[in-house]
Scaffold this motif. Structure first.
Motif, PDB file in Angstrom:
ATOM      1  N   ILE A 215       0.851  -1.196   0.000  1.00 25.46           N
ATOM      2  CA  ILE A 215       0.000   0.000   0.000  1.00 25.46           C
ATOM      3  C   ILE A 215       0.888   1.249   0.000  1.00 25.46           C
ATOM      4  O   ILE A 215       1.850   1.318   0.766  1.00 25.46           O
ATOM      5  CB  ILE A 215      -0.928  -0.007   1.230  1.00 25.46           C
ATOM      6  CG1 ILE A 215      -1.806  -1.260   1.222  1.00 25.46           C
ATOM      7  CG2 ILE A 215      -1.794   1.249   1.271  1.00 25.46           C
ATOM      8  CD1 ILE A 215      -2.662  -1.414   2.477  1.00 25.46           C
ATOM      9  N   PRO A 216       0.628   2.228  -0.832  1.00 19.42           N
ATOM     10  CA  PRO A 216       1.469   3.445  -0.856  1.00 19.42           C
ATOM     11  C   PRO A 216       1.494   4.139   0.499  1.00 19.42           C
ATOM     12  O   PRO A 216       0.464   4.270   1.174  1.00 19.42           O
ATOM     13  CB  PRO A 216       0.795   4.320  -1.921  1.00 19.42           C
ATOM     14  CG  PRO A 216       0.036   3.361  -2.779  1.00 19.42           C
ATOM     15  CD  PRO A 216      -0.417   2.268  -1.867  1.00 19.42           C
ATOM     16  N   GLY A 217       2.679   4.586   0.900  1.00 25.17           N
ATOM     17  CA  GLY A 217       2.823   5.245   2.192  1.00 25.17           C
ATOM     18  C   GLY A 217       2.126   6.589   2.258  1.00 25.17           C
ATOM     19  O   GLY A 217       1.815   7.077   3.352  1.00 25.17           O
ATOM     20  N   GLU A 218       1.867   7.216   1.090  1.00 19.17           N
ATOM     21  CA  GLU A 218       1.196   8.515   1.098  1.00 19.17           C
ATOM     22  C   GLU A 218      -0.209   8.425   1.684  1.00 19.17           C
ATOM     23  O   GLU A 218      -0.709   9.399   2.261  1.00 19.17           O
ATOM     24  CB  GLU A 218       1.119   9.077  -0.330  1.00 19.17           C
ATOM     25  CG  GLU A 218       2.468   9.425  -0.950  1.00 19.17           C
ATOM     26  CD  GLU A 218       3.169   8.212  -1.514  1.00 19.17           C
ATOM     27  OE1 GLU A 218       2.567   7.111  -1.453  1.00 19.17           O
ATOM     28  OE2 GLU A 218       4.316   8.351  -2.008  1.00 19.17           O
ATOM     29  N   ILE A 315     -19.866 -14.517  -4.218  1.00 22.17           N
ATOM     30  CA  ILE A 315     -20.248 -13.671  -3.077  1.00 22.17           C
ATOM     31  C   ILE A 315     -19.285 -12.499  -2.933  1.00 22.17           C
ATOM     32  O   ILE A 315     -19.700 -11.352  -2.717  1.00 22.17           O
ATOM     33  CB  ILE A 315     -20.282 -14.507  -1.781  1.00 22.17           C
ATOM     34  CG1 ILE A 315     -21.378 -15.580  -1.882  1.00 22.17           C
ATOM     35  CG2 ILE A 315     -20.529 -13.608  -0.566  1.00 22.17           C
ATOM     36  CD1 ILE A 315     -21.429 -16.501  -0.684  1.00 22.17           C
ATOM     37  N   VAL A 316     -17.994 -12.785  -3.042  1.00 21.13           N
ATOM     38  CA  VAL A 316     -16.973 -11.743  -2.893  1.00 21.13           C
ATOM     39  C   VAL A 316     -16.190 -11.675  -4.201  1.00 21.13           C
ATOM     40  O   VAL A 316     -15.156 -12.327  -4.351  1.00 21.13           O
ATOM     41  CB  VAL A 316     -16.033 -12.038  -1.712  1.00 21.13           C
ATOM     42  CG1 VAL A 316     -15.071 -10.868  -1.501  1.00 21.13           C
ATOM     43  CG2 VAL A 316     -16.826 -12.318  -0.452  1.00 21.13           C
ATOM     44  N   PRO A 317     -16.655 -10.927  -5.187  1.00 20.89           N
ATOM     45  CA  PRO A 317     -15.935 -10.837  -6.460  1.00 20.89           C
ATOM     46  C   PRO A 317     -14.593 -10.137  -6.280  1.00 20.89           C
ATOM     47  O   PRO A 317     -14.435  -9.279  -5.411  1.00 20.89           O
ATOM     48  CB  PRO A 317     -16.875 -10.027  -7.351  1.00 20.89           C
ATOM     49  CG  PRO A 317     -17.725  -9.252  -6.406  1.00 20.89           C
ATOM     50  CD  PRO A 317     -17.886 -10.102  -5.176  1.00 20.89           C
ATOM     51  N   ASP A 318     -13.653 -10.522  -7.107  1.00 19.65           N
ATOM     52  CA  ASP A 318     -12.306  -9.967  -7.040  1.00 19.65           C
ATOM     53  C   ASP A 318     -12.249  -8.660  -7.813  1.00 19.65           C
ATOM     54  O   ASP A 318     -11.758  -8.585  -8.943  1.00 19.65           O
ATOM     55  CB  ASP A 318     -11.301 -10.972  -7.602  1.00 19.65           C
ATOM     56  CG  ASP A 318      -9.862 -10.576  -7.314  1.00 19.65           C
ATOM     57  OD1 ASP A 318      -9.664  -9.624  -6.544  1.00 19.65           O
ATOM     58  OD2 ASP A 318      -8.946 -11.222  -7.860  1.00 19.65           O
ATOM     59  N   ASP A 319     -12.788  -7.608  -7.187  1.00 18.01           N
ATOM     60  CA  ASP A 319     -12.805  -6.305  -7.837  1.00 18.01           C
ATOM     61  C   ASP A 319     -11.496  -5.567  -7.602  1.00 18.01           C
ATOM     62  O   ASP A 319     -10.836  -5.720  -6.562  1.00 18.01           O
ATOM     63  CB  ASP A 319     -13.960  -5.452  -7.287  1.00 18.01           C
ATOM     64  CG  ASP A 319     -15.297  -6.074  -7.585  1.00 18.01           C
ATOM     65  OD1 ASP A 319     -15.398  -6.786  -8.607  1.00 18.01           O
ATOM     66  OD2 ASP A 319     -16.242  -5.879  -6.786  1.00 18.01           O
ATOM     67  N   LYS A 320     -11.119  -4.750  -8.548  1.00 15.87           N
ATOM     68  CA  LYS A 320      -9.930  -3.931  -8.411  1.00 15.87           C
ATOM     69  C   LYS A 320     -10.223  -2.747  -7.510  1.00 15.87           C
ATOM     70  O   LYS A 320     -11.198  -2.038  -7.671  1.00 15.87           O
ATOM     71  CB  LYS A 320      -9.466  -3.441  -9.789  1.00 15.87           C
ATOM     72  CG  LYS A 320      -8.165  -2.640  -9.725  1.00 15.87           C
ATOM     73  CD  LYS A 320      -7.724  -2.209 -11.114  1.00 15.87           C
ATOM     74  CE  LYS A 320      -6.439  -1.402 -11.036  1.00 15.87           C
ATOM     75  NZ  LYS A 320      -5.989  -0.965 -12.386  1.00 15.87           N
ATOM     76  N   VAL A 321      -9.347  -2.552  -6.523  1.00 18.87           N
ATOM     77  CA  VAL A 321      -9.529  -1.484  -5.552  1.00 18.87           C
ATOM     78  C   VAL A 321      -8.542  -0.362  -5.856  1.00 18.87           C
ATOM     79  O   VAL A 321      -7.331  -0.587  -5.968  1.00 18.87           O
ATOM     80  CB  VAL A 321      -9.302  -2.003  -4.102  1.00 18.87           C
ATOM     81  CG1 VAL A 321      -9.490  -0.885  -3.106  1.00 18.87           C
ATOM     82  CG2 VAL A 321     -10.261  -3.150  -3.804  1.00 18.87           C
ATOM     83  N   ASP A 322      -9.063   0.828  -6.014  1.00 13.89           N
ATOM     84  CA  ASP A 322      -8.230   2.002  -6.287  1.00 13.89           C
ATOM     85  C   ASP A 322      -8.506   3.019  -5.199  1.00 13.89           C
ATOM     86  O   ASP A 322      -9.563   3.646  -5.162  1.00 13.89           O
ATOM     87  CB  ASP A 322      -8.551   2.569  -7.675  1.00 13.89           C
ATOM     88  CG  ASP A 322      -7.556   3.653  -8.074  1.00 13.89           C
ATOM     89  OD1 ASP A 322      -6.570   3.849  -7.332  1.00 13.89           O
ATOM     90  OD2 ASP A 322      -7.777   4.286  -9.120  1.00 13.89           O
ATOM     91  N   LEU A 323      -7.537   3.190  -4.300  1.00 14.39           N
ATOM     92  CA  LEU A 323      -7.709   4.103  -3.177  1.00 14.39           C
ATOM     93  C   LEU A 323      -7.100   5.471  -3.438  1.00 14.39           C
ATOM     94  O   LEU A 323      -7.248   6.377  -2.632  1.00 14.39           O
ATOM     95  CB  LEU A 323      -7.072   3.504  -1.915  1.00 14.39           C
ATOM     96  CG  LEU A 323      -7.677   2.167  -1.430  1.00 14.39           C
ATOM     97  CD1 LEU A 323      -6.899   1.653  -0.246  1.00 14.39           C
ATOM     98  CD2 LEU A 323      -9.136   2.340  -1.073  1.00 14.39           C
ATOM     99  N   VAL A 324      -6.371   5.594  -4.534  1.00 14.58           N
ATOM    100  CA  VAL A 324      -5.692   6.869  -4.798  1.00 14.58           C
ATOM    101  C   VAL A 324      -6.669   7.841  -5.438  1.00 14.58           C
ATOM    102  O   VAL A 324      -7.330   7.479  -6.417  1.00 14.58           O
ATOM    103  CB  VAL A 324      -4.466   6.632  -5.713  1.00 14.58           C
ATOM    104  CG1 VAL A 324      -3.764   7.945  -5.969  1.00 14.58           C
ATOM    105  CG2 VAL A 324      -3.536   5.633  -5.075  1.00 14.58           C
TER     106      VAL A 324
END
Length: 324
Positions: A215-218, A315-324
């Motif tokens: 995970i990016p430190g920013e 039930i839990v699809p492998d979606d791409k997570v983009d937090l930036v």
């Protein structure tokens, strides 16, 4: 009077730079186009895949196909006679109580898998922050996974025996008396599941720690500037980022709880109702010479794992997570 004759330089037959550049460009494009259309280029990827595909088919798909075929026969694993019996092996598996009972033993290991995922996620989150001696604790947590499963079985066999290490430690706290930890089904299965927690927590810990450190430190710096606590950072940054890894760990936990073999086989040999699905399959094939029935057990185990994986993905699809 002297006459001087001026000689002009010979005319050059070289093309101008612009024309030479265009000619070189056309030649390069023609070469690239000819290689792009070459038949060898189309089969080159398959040439690289030929060896791994051959190994995959030979050592995976062919044995699985043979196993499915054997599950519909009464083959004993030795004789060349293989009589087709239809679904009789599958009928025995789900109607005979002594064969179906092993499914309930898997619940002990499934509960242990949930415990080890929680423990691994907690320590991975804590040790991902800047703490003293965190590298030492990382090594301590991962060390049990490096030990051979047979060695672990023998070590904990003496640990849980009557008057052994566990009883000696409990006597220091005033809990006296020898207890047959492996003598009755409930305590035996609980003890064996506890050993699996001790051994496989390190694997989940490494998976979670690697995902957290990617995970990016920013993001952490921005969260700290906003006054986010450790719990809020875990809830809004860490948990969404490592969701695919947690999903993978759940699949491995469920399949592993159904395929437990080493530890219970070494410590109890399947006695006192501690026989797992794999131990029962091995005994049917190599002890009772019922390879057809054992193959049916293996096919059912494979189908259960595939079904659980499919349900988990739905039930839990492998979606791409983009937090930036």
């Amino acid at each position: 009077m002297t006459h001087t004759t001026s000689t002009a330089p010979p005319a050059s037959h070289e093309p101008p730079p612009a024309a030479a550049g265009r000619r070189t460009k056309h030649r390069t494009e023609g070469t690239a186009r000819s290689w792009r259309d070459h038949p060898l280029r189309r089969i080159t990827p398959w040439l690289f895949l030929l060896a791994p595909l051959a190994l995959l088919v030979t050592f995976t798909y062919v044995p699985v196909g043979n196993m499915i075929y054997y599950s519909f026969t009464d083959w004993d694993g030795v004789s060349p006679d293989r009589n087709f019996t239809g679904i009789e092996n599958y009928t025995q598996l789900f109607t005979r109580p002594e064969l179906f009972r092993v499914f309930f033993v898997s619940f002990y290991y499934l509960a242990a898998s949930a415990v080890q995922i929680v423990i691994a996620l907690y320590f991975a989150t804590v040790l991902s922050f800047d703490l003293r001696l965190r590298n030492l604790f990382k090594g301590i947590l991962f060390f049990p996974y490096l030990i051979n499963g047979v060695a672990i079985g023998f070590v904990f066999l003496y640990f849980f025996q009557d008057g052994g290490t566990l009883d000696s430690i409990l006597s220091w706290f005033g809990v006296g008396g020898d207890h047959a930890w492996l003598g009755d089904p409930e305590s035996a299965n609980t003890s064996l599941a506890g050993v699996s927690v001790w051994r496989f927590t390190g694997l989940n810990f490494v998976l979670f720690l690697g995902a957290i450190q990617s995970i990016p430190g920013e993001l952490y710096e921005a969260a700290q500037l906003d006054g986010a606590s450790r719990w809020q950072q875990f809830r809004h940054i860490i948990a969404p980022s490592i969701k695919p890894v947690v999903s993978l760990s759940v699949i491995l936990a469920i399949s592993g709880s159904l395929a437990v073999f080493e530890i219970p086989y070494i410590m109890t040999g399947g006695a006192t109702d501690t026989s797992t699905f794999v131990i029962q399959t091995v005994k049917l094939a190599f002890q009772f010479n019922k390879t057809g029935l054992a193959s049916a057990c293996a096919v059912v185990l494979l189908l259960i794992i595939l079904l659980v994986t499919w349900i988990q993905r739905r039930i839990v699809p492998d979606d791409k997570v983009d937090l930036v």
